[in-house]
Design a protein around this motif. Structure first.
Motif, PDB file in Angstrom:
ATOM      1  N   UNK A  92       0.816  -1.222   0.000  1.00 52.66           N
ATOM      2  CA  UNK A  92       0.000   0.000   0.000  1.00 52.66           C
ATOM      3  C   UNK A  92       0.848   1.270   0.000  1.00 52.66           C
ATOM      4  N   UNK A  93       2.127   1.187   0.403  1.00 53.15           N
ATOM      5  CA  UNK A  93       2.941   2.410   0.430  1.00 53.15           C
ATOM      6  C   UNK A  93       3.586   2.714  -0.932  1.00 53.15           C
ATOM      7  N   UNK A  94       3.315   1.868  -1.949  1.00 53.65           N
ATOM      8  CA  UNK A  94       3.881   2.112  -3.286  1.00 53.65           C
ATOM      9  C   UNK A  94       2.796   2.607  -4.243  1.00 53.65           C
ATOM     10  N   UNK A  95       3.193   3.503  -5.158  1.00 51.65           N
ATOM     11  CA  UNK A  95       2.226   3.911  -6.179  1.00 51.65           C
ATOM     12  C   UNK A  95       2.359   2.983  -7.397  1.00 51.65           C
ATOM     13  N   UNK A  96       1.398   3.043  -8.287  1.00 52.96           N
ATOM     14  CA  UNK A  96       1.371   2.164  -9.463  1.00 52.96           C
ATOM     15  C   UNK A  96       1.958   2.874 -10.691  1.00 52.96           C
ATOM     16  N   UNK A  97       2.561   2.141 -11.634  1.00 54.37           N
ATOM     17  CA  UNK A  97       2.868   0.708 -11.549  1.00 54.37           C
ATOM     18  C   UNK A  97       3.925   0.439 -10.480  1.00 54.37           C
ATOM     19  N   UNK A  98       3.941  -0.801 -10.005  1.00 55.72           N
ATOM     20  CA  UNK A  98       4.886  -1.181  -8.974  1.00 55.72           C
ATOM     21  C   UNK A  98       5.612  -2.454  -9.431  1.00 55.72           C
ATOM     22  N   UNK A  99       6.843  -2.615  -8.958  1.00 56.14           N
ATOM     23  CA  UNK A  99       7.661  -3.739  -9.413  1.00 56.14           C
ATOM     24  C   UNK A  99       7.821  -4.746  -8.273  1.00 56.14           C
ATOM     25  N   UNK A 100       7.455  -5.997  -8.550  1.00 51.76           N
ATOM     26  CA  UNK A 100       7.534  -7.072  -7.550  1.00 51.76           C
ATOM     27  C   UNK A 100       8.615  -8.049  -8.015  1.00 51.76           C
ATOM     28  N   UNK A 101       9.588  -8.306  -7.139  1.00 53.82           N
ATOM     29  CA  UNK A 101      10.713  -9.167  -7.539  1.00 53.82           C
ATOM     30  C   UNK A 101      10.924 -10.309  -6.556  1.00 53.82           C
ATOM     31  N   UNK A 102      11.064 -11.514  -7.097  1.00 53.40           N
ATOM     32  CA  UNK A 102      11.518 -12.642  -6.280  1.00 53.40           C
ATOM     33  C   UNK A 102      12.979 -12.377  -5.927  1.00 53.40           C
TER      34      UNK A 102
ATOM     35  N   UNK B 192      11.795 -13.629 -12.600  1.00 57.96           N
ATOM     36  CA  UNK B 192      11.288 -13.287 -11.273  1.00 57.96           C
ATOM     37  C   UNK B 192      10.885 -11.840 -11.071  1.00 57.96           C
ATOM     38  N   UNK B 193      10.608 -11.107 -12.151  1.00 60.67           N
ATOM     39  CA  UNK B 193      10.233  -9.693 -12.024  1.00 60.67           C
ATOM     40  C   UNK B 193       8.867  -9.464 -12.654  1.00 60.67           C
ATOM     41  N   UNK B 194       7.946  -8.920 -11.868  1.00 63.10           N
ATOM     42  CA  UNK B 194       6.609  -8.620 -12.379  1.00 63.10           C
ATOM     43  C   UNK B 194       6.376  -7.120 -12.256  1.00 63.10           C
ATOM     44  N   UNK B 195       6.015  -6.495 -13.356  1.00 64.34           N
ATOM     45  CA  UNK B 195       5.639  -5.079 -13.308  1.00 64.34           C
ATOM     46  C   UNK B 195       4.122  -5.044 -13.287  1.00 64.34           C
ATOM     47  N   UNK B 196       3.569  -4.631 -12.132  1.00 62.88           N
ATOM     48  CA  UNK B 196       2.126  -4.697 -11.929  1.00 62.88           C
ATOM     49  C   UNK B 196       1.507  -3.321 -12.140  1.00 62.88           C
ATOM     50  N   UNK B 197       0.512  -3.282 -13.029  1.00 65.49           N
ATOM     51  CA  UNK B 197      -0.167  -2.021 -13.318  1.00 65.49           C
ATOM     52  C   UNK B 197      -1.345  -1.768 -12.395  1.00 65.49           C
TER      53      UNK B 197
ATOM     54  N   UNK C 153      -3.368  -2.983  -8.451  1.00 66.68           N
ATOM     55  CA  UNK C 153      -3.159  -3.584  -7.137  1.00 66.68           C
ATOM     56  C   UNK C 153      -3.437  -5.087  -7.202  1.00 66.68           C
ATOM     57  N   UNK C 154      -4.472  -5.471  -7.959  1.00 66.72           N
ATOM     58  CA  UNK C 154      -4.801  -6.898  -8.078  1.00 66.72           C
ATOM     59  C   UNK C 154      -3.632  -7.681  -8.669  1.00 66.72           C
ATOM     60  N   UNK C 155      -3.046  -7.146  -9.731  1.00 66.19           N
ATOM     61  CA  UNK C 155      -1.892  -7.823 -10.355  1.00 66.19           C
ATOM     62  C   UNK C 155      -0.726  -7.934  -9.377  1.00 66.19           C
ATOM     63  N   UNK C 156      -0.507  -6.866  -8.628  1.00 65.73           N
ATOM     64  CA  UNK C 156       0.600  -6.867  -7.659  1.00 65.73           C
ATOM     65  C   UNK C 156       0.340  -7.910  -6.573  1.00 65.73           C
ATOM     66  N   UNK C 157      -0.891  -7.971  -6.101  1.00 69.07           N
ATOM     67  CA  UNK C 157      -1.224  -8.942  -5.049  1.00 69.07           C
ATOM     68  C   UNK C 157      -1.083 -10.368  -5.571  1.00 69.07           C
ATOM     69  N   UNK C 158      -1.503 -10.567  -6.810  1.00 71.49           N
ATOM     70  CA  UNK C 158      -1.357 -11.901  -7.416  1.00 71.49           C
ATOM     71  C   UNK C 158       0.106 -12.301  -7.499  1.00 71.49           C
ATOM     72  N   UNK C 159       0.957 -11.340  -7.917  1.00 73.47           N
ATOM     73  CA  UNK C 159       2.390 -11.636  -8.038  1.00 73.47           C
ATOM     74  C   UNK C 159       2.969 -12.009  -6.680  1.00 73.47           C
TER      75      UNK C 159
END
Ligand code: AMP
Ligand code: GLY
Length: 426
Positions: free
Chosen positions: A135-145, A153-158, A160-166
């Motif tokens: 929640x402290x990040x704005x979109x798009x946000x980058x999620x990395x394993x 292992x890098x997902x760029x989520x546009x 919140x749903x995509x980010x949560x899924x990642x």
């Protein structure tokens, strides 16, 4: 001197091609190597690189003085540590230093401690904390394993749903052990470029720039791959920017690693975002890029064995500075249909000699030879050519590609497009 090269891709073929040109080389062994590496005169053999003592005893038996480790997995696994303890010189970092590639969180923390410019981030060890921290990040946000995930292992989520899924996917084991920890970071905008430096832990010398093409399709569309083509140098990384990258990112990293008792030795590959506020680090790799290595080696004019040995033996300061031809090199990856999902194996390949008759060099990335040459991997060939401009190098590379008969393969037709467009405007 006898040398052992570990790896089997186009990167290793390019390294083998240069190593056999070094006057100091007696015999080159490659494990497992590939048919292109064998054609350079190397002896290819099977060695289990996860059995560190087996590699060490092979070196003893064949009087190997230098081991060149191509891919990241054996570096992160500490193969270099065992070999060095056994008295063998190694080109590549030991386990502690290879964390620069092996753990994204490690690298982000190092950057934070030493003021090295990179995207703002947070590390998370559990799904619940990561979901709350998102929640402290704005979109798009980058999620990395956090760990090694073969470039996936890098997902760029546009959203919140995509980010949560990642996040759920990573902690749920979707990326294996790599996802046991997750880094969430801010999205950076700008153009990406790769910069390479060679260091023995103390002295750092630039080793050129390149630009990769990660998406499978023309126009940078479709899923991410290991890289569908590259060119070098990347003019977007101007001499001024390169000096900033050295001074603000690479040298402080090498210094920090030494100060913290983990001296880094080998090639340091910095993935950069050239933002409006200057170059920022996206990630480090502890090895050469593939296919970036193919274009760097095409332009490298020095003695690779001597450079690698000087690096491994900590005497880079007194060694010849790496020198490169003034022109451009461009490589086009020919991949097997289905790549990057499930590549078709066994497709026949003909016409490499015809392609090389144009002056191009064809590196083998995933081939097998059982009588005839066949596809044996996702990325199969790297067709590499030179030119006075990126436009000319591109035309030469595709002229060679068009002489290759690989019916079950494909390639992008636009490698180098950013620079070709800029050259057209000039
Ligand atoms: P990496 O495996 O860390 O290189 O990430 C793969 C790709 O994701 C990079 O080449 C970038 O295109 C993209 N990427 C990673 N981190 C960021 C970021 N913070 N901002 C924008 N794009 C990123
Ligand atoms: N071509 C990207 C890499 O080697 O990581």
């Amino acid at each position: 001197m006898n040398v052992l090269l570990l790896g089997s891709g186009g990167r290793e073929h390019a390294l083998a091609w240069r190593l056999v040109q070094s006057p100091g080389l007696t015999r080159l062994f490659a494990a497992p190597g590939n048919p292109g590496i064998a054609a350079e005169g190397a002896s290819c053999l099977n060695l289990d690189v996860t059995d560190h003592n087996a590699v060490l005893s092979f070196c003893g038996g064949k009087q190997i003085k230098l081991v060149v480790i191509g891919p990241e997995a054996p570096l992160v696994d500490g193969l270099a540590d065992t070999l060095r303890e056994g008295g063998i010189a190694v080109f590549g970092p030991d386990r502690a230093a290879a964390q620069l590639e092996g753990s994204k969180g490690f690298t982000k923390d190092l950057c934070a401690r030493h003021g090295i410019p990179t995207a703002p981030y947070k590390r998370f060890a559990s799904e619940a904390e990561a979901l709350a921290g998102l929640t402290s990040f704005s979109l798009p946000v980058v999620i990395k394993a956090d760990g090694l995930a073969a470039g996936k292992g890098v997902i760029i989520a546009g959203t919140v749903t995509e980010a949560e899924e990642a996040i759920r996917d990573m902690f749920g084991g979707g990326f294996g052990a790599a996802g046991a920890e997750v880094v969430i970071e801010s999205f950076l905008t700008g153009e990406e470029a790769s910069f390479f430096a060679i260091t023995d832990g103390r002295t750092v010398v630039p080793f050129g720039s390149a630009q990769d093409h990660k998406r499978v399709g023309d126009g940078d569309t479709g899923p991410n791959t290991g890289g569908m083509g590259a060119y070098s140098p990347a003019p977007v990384l101007t001499p001024e920017l390169e000096a900033r990258v050295m001074a603000e990112i690479v040298q402080p990293t090498v210094q920090a690693m030494r100060d913290e008792g983990m001296p880094y030795s080998g090639v340091l590959y910095a993935g950069l975002m050239l933002t409006a506020r200057g170059p920022m680090l996206i990630e480090y790799n502890a090895r050469f890029g593939d296919p970036e290595c193919q274009v760097l080696m095409t332009r490298f004019t020095g003695d690779l064995l001597e450079l690698m040995l000087a690096t491994a033996e900590g005497r880079l300061k007194g060694a010849a500075k790496p020198a490169f031809s003034e022109d451009y090199a461009l490589t086009v990856v020919m991949a097997a249909n289905g790549y990057p999902a499930v590549p078709e194996r066994g497709g026949t390949i003909e016409g490499i000699d015809r392609a090389e008759a144009t002056g191009a060099k064809v590196f083998h990335a995933g081939t097998a030879r059982n009588g005839k040459l066949t596809a044996n991997g996702g990325r199969v060939l790297n067709v590499t050519a030179r030119g006075a401009s990126v436009t000319e190098a591109q035309a030469a590379a595709y002229a060679a590609v068009d002489r290759i008969d690989f019916p079950s393969g494909f390639c992008r037709r636009d490698i180098g497009w950013r620079e070709v467009a800029r050259e057209a405007e000039e």
